[in-house]
Design a protein around this motif. Sequence first.
Motif, mmCIF file in Angstrom:
data_model
loop_
_atom_site.group_PDB
_atom_site.id
_atom_site.type_symbol
_atom_site.label_atom_id
_atom_site.label_comp_id
_atom_site.label_asym_id
_atom_site.label_seq_id
_atom_site.Cartn_x
_atom_site.Cartn_y
_atom_site.Cartn_z
ATOM 1 N N TYR A 1 1.909 10.043 -10.961
ATOM 2 C CA TYR A 1 0.889 9.951 -12.047
ATOM 3 C C TYR A 1 1.247 11.045 -13.036
ATOM 4 C CZ TYR A 1 -3.784 9.543 -14.259
ATOM 5 O OH TYR A 1 -4.661 9.149 -15.021
ATOM 6 N N PRO A 2 1.160 10.818 -14.217
ATOM 7 C CA PRO A 2 1.559 11.882 -15.384
ATOM 8 C C PRO A 2 0.956 13.313 -15.049
ATOM 9 C CG PRO A 2 0.740 10.058 -16.490
ATOM 10 C CD PRO A 2 0.602 9.579 -15.015
ATOM 11 N N GLY A 3 1.892 14.466 -14.894
ATOM 12 C CA GLY A 3 1.218 15.455 -14.530
ATOM 13 C C GLY A 3 1.568 15.819 -13.211
ATOM 14 N N CYS A 4 2.158 14.876 -12.277
ATOM 15 C CA CYS A 4 2.371 15.113 -10.951
ATOM 16 C C CYS A 4 4.134 15.135 -10.753
ATOM 17 C CB CYS A 4 1.896 14.218 -10.097
ATOM 18 S SG CYS A 4 -0.050 14.111 -10.211
ATOM 19 N N GLU A 5 4.795 15.482 -11.761
ATOM 20 C CA GLU A 5 6.330 15.271 -11.725
ATOM 21 C C GLU A 5 6.830 16.149 -10.644
ATOM 22 O OE1 GLU A 5 4.789 14.989 -14.098
ATOM 23 O OE2 GLU A 5 4.914 13.096 -15.343
ATOM 24 N N LYS A 6 6.207 17.511 -10.498
ATOM 25 C CA LYS A 6 6.642 18.437 -9.808
ATOM 26 C C LYS A 6 6.853 18.203 -8.120
ATOM 27 C CE LYS A 6 2.328 20.980 -9.822
ATOM 28 N NZ LYS A 6 1.849 22.421 -9.945
ATOM 29 N N TYR A 7 6.085 16.980 -7.940
ATOM 30 C CA TYR A 7 5.926 16.871 -6.445
ATOM 31 C C TYR A 7 6.756 15.625 -6.180
ATOM 32 C CZ TYR A 7 1.777 19.699 -6.604
ATOM 33 O OH TYR A 7 0.768 20.779 -6.762
ATOM 34 N N THR B 1 0.828 -1.191 0.025
ATOM 35 C CA THR B 1 -0.131 -0.045 -0.252
ATOM 36 C C THR B 1 0.751 1.356 -0.010
ATOM 37 O OG1 THR B 1 -0.126 -0.033 2.394
ATOM 38 C CG2 THR B 1 -1.853 -1.247 1.333
ATOM 39 N N VAL B 2 0.119 2.684 -0.122
ATOM 40 C CA VAL B 2 0.983 3.535 -0.033
ATOM 41 C C VAL B 2 1.733 3.862 1.223
ATOM 42 C CG1 VAL B 2 -0.667 4.701 -1.611
ATOM 43 C CG2 VAL B 2 -1.078 5.082 0.550
ATOM 44 N N ASN B 3 1.405 3.099 2.222
ATOM 45 C CA ASN B 3 2.173 3.647 3.538
ATOM 46 C C ASN B 3 3.379 2.716 3.827
ATOM 47 O OD1 ASN B 3 -0.341 5.223 4.212
ATOM 48 N ND2 ASN B 3 -1.020 3.339 5.206
ATOM 49 N N ARG B 4 3.594 1.830 2.749
ATOM 50 C CA ARG B 4 4.754 0.753 2.878
ATOM 51 C C ARG B 4 5.808 1.304 1.903
ATOM 52 N NH1 ARG B 4 3.404 -5.306 3.475
ATOM 53 N NH2 ARG B 4 5.688 -5.220 3.618
ATOM 54 N N VAL B 5 5.371 1.904 0.997
ATOM 55 C CA VAL B 5 6.388 2.076 -0.230
ATOM 56 C C VAL B 5 7.306 3.421 0.422
ATOM 57 C CG1 VAL B 5 4.991 1.487 -2.029
ATOM 58 C CG2 VAL B 5 4.763 3.845 -1.222
ATOM 59 N N ALA B 6 8.509 3.237 -0.125
ATOM 60 C CA ALA B 6 9.571 4.230 0.057
ATOM 61 C C ALA B 6 9.459 5.816 -1.023
ATOM 62 C CB ALA B 6 10.908 3.981 0.159
ATOM 63 N N GLU B 7 9.190 5.433 -2.099
ATOM 64 C CA GLU B 7 8.782 6.446 -3.038
ATOM 65 C C GLU B 7 7.303 6.229 -3.898
ATOM 66 O OE1 GLU B 7 11.935 6.712 -5.950
ATOM 67 O OE2 GLU B 7 13.495 6.856 -4.551
ATOM 68 N N GLY C 1 9.359 13.463 -4.556
ATOM 69 C CA GLY C 1 10.220 13.664 -3.085
ATOM 70 C C GLY C 1 9.099 13.911 -1.922
ATOM 71 N N ASN C 2 8.095 14.383 -2.511
ATOM 72 C CA ASN C 2 6.821 14.895 -1.136
ATOM 73 C C ASN C 2 5.779 13.622 -1.473
ATOM 74 O OD1 ASN C 2 4.875 15.896 0.453
ATOM 75 N ND2 ASN C 2 5.481 17.981 -0.365
ATOM 76 N N LYS C 3 5.883 12.851 -0.474
ATOM 77 C CA LYS C 3 4.972 11.575 -0.671
ATOM 78 C C LYS C 3 3.365 12.110 -0.322
ATOM 79 C CE LYS C 3 4.294 7.010 1.253
ATOM 80 N NZ LYS C 3 4.916 6.152 2.149
ATOM 81 N N ARG C 4 3.247 12.850 0.514
ATOM 82 C CA ARG C 4 1.890 13.385 0.789
ATOM 83 C C ARG C 4 1.104 13.994 -0.436
ATOM 84 N NH1 ARG C 4 0.494 15.884 6.532
ATOM 85 N NH2 ARG C 4 1.187 14.085 6.902
ATOM 86 N N GLU C 5 2.033 14.913 -0.879
ATOM 87 C CA GLU C 5 1.560 15.637 -2.122
ATOM 88 C C GLU C 5 1.367 14.954 -3.436
ATOM 89 O OE1 GLU C 5 0.376 18.795 -2.315
ATOM 90 O OE2 GLU C 5 0.729 19.156 -0.377
ATOM 91 N N LEU C 6 2.272 13.715 -3.447
ATOM 92 C CA LEU C 6 2.104 12.814 -4.689
ATOM 93 C C LEU C 6 0.572 12.047 -4.559
ATOM 94 C CD1 LEU C 6 5.899 11.551 -5.459
ATOM 95 C CD2 LEU C 6 4.448 12.945 -6.706
ATOM 96 N N LYS D 1 -2.031 12.900 -3.087
ATOM 97 C CA LYS D 1 -3.171 14.021 -3.583
ATOM 98 C C LYS D 1 -3.295 14.252 -4.880
ATOM 99 C CE LYS D 1 -5.120 18.366 -2.015
ATOM 100 N NZ LYS D 1 -5.351 18.830 -3.266
ATOM 101 N N CYS D 2 -1.885 14.603 -5.491
ATOM 102 C CA CYS D 2 -2.030 14.756 -6.897
ATOM 103 C C CYS D 2 -2.505 13.542 -7.787
ATOM 104 C CB CYS D 2 -0.580 15.149 -7.461
ATOM 105 S SG CYS D 2 -0.622 15.662 -9.042
ATOM 106 N N PHE D 3 -2.031 12.453 -7.213
ATOM 107 C CA PHE D 3 -2.583 11.084 -8.084
ATOM 108 C C PHE D 3 -3.989 11.011 -8.061
ATOM 109 C CE2 PHE D 3 -3.019 6.720 -9.107
ATOM 110 C CZ PHE D 3 -1.987 6.268 -9.449
ATOM 111 N N GLY D 4 -4.578 11.214 -6.659
ATOM 112 C CA GLY D 4 -6.054 11.096 -6.643
ATOM 113 C C GLY D 4 -6.931 12.113 -7.454
ATOM 114 N N ASP D 5 -6.355 13.344 -7.520
ATOM 115 C CA ASP D 5 -6.960 14.477 -8.406
ATOM 116 C C ASP D 5 -6.694 14.261 -9.837
ATOM 117 O OD1 ASP D 5 -7.710 15.335 -5.819
ATOM 118 O OD2 ASP D 5 -5.901 17.054 -6.067
ATOM 119 N N LYS D 6 -5.617 13.890 -10.250
ATOM 120 C CA LYS D 6 -5.623 13.810 -11.830
ATOM 121 C C LYS D 6 -6.149 12.589 -11.993
ATOM 122 C CE LYS D 6 -2.723 17.308 -12.608
ATOM 123 N NZ LYS D 6 -2.765 18.298 -13.443
#
Length: 276
Positions: free
Chosen positions: A161-167, A151-157, A169-174, A176-181
Amino acid sequence: MEVKKSQKASLQKSSMLYFLIGLNVVLLVILLMFNYKYYDVAPVEEEQLAEVEPPTEAILINIPEPKTPPPPPPPSDEPPPPPPPVVPTEIKTTPEPVPPPPIQDQNTPTPPEIPTSNVSAGPPPKIDLGGLKSRVNEAPKKEERTVTVVTVNRVAEMAVYPGCEKYKGNKRELIKCFGDKLGEDILRYLDTEFPDVNKETVGVRLEFHVDQNGYITNINPKHGDDVFKPEAKRALEKTAEYLRRKGQVIEPAKMDDGSKAILIFNQDVKLRNPNY
């Protein structure tokens, strides 16, 4: 002489007693009259016993058994039966067949005779295995990597998702961006016609995998309205097909050792009733 009257003397004093005594006597007589019965006793006649005939004695009669006549003798014209064959007392043994001698061809040479005496053999030749060992050591070893499903809690990185490359290194923002996109892409293929249910909104939670190649697989509607599950699953399948067709691949998630992992992700899909 003057008769003196006593006040205690009274002629009616015992009249009631005598009346009761007389009444009881009359009732007793009447009771005896009713209970008296007359029985007409007929003279007892002596029963005449029937005369019993004396038992008859059984007489045993010997019935002779019928005698069957003997079978007639055979006619004299027929010949007598042949006597039984005589069994010989001695058994003759036949001699074993002698195999024919082998045919020798004069043209075929006879093989040389091999001496049967012990021949002293020398030491066995030594084989050099050094080259074989070096080749085995030089063979490339295949690296075996186990692919884990996490799950997302056990991965290191987190997967990107396409369009979220700017986040990166920031797991929490990735996350959120994954779900929105992904939600925006699902809405492109989602049928906005509300199902025939009396509710304000319908929703489904979709569970799917992002494999080590970055593709969406194993789509499964876990929870939500049953009437909306097929439509939500179809919209996510169309989104995954669109990403493959456009060549937009999701960057897979990674573990602490840098190996790629299969990520389990949940996405909520909701549809609001416009006429509610």
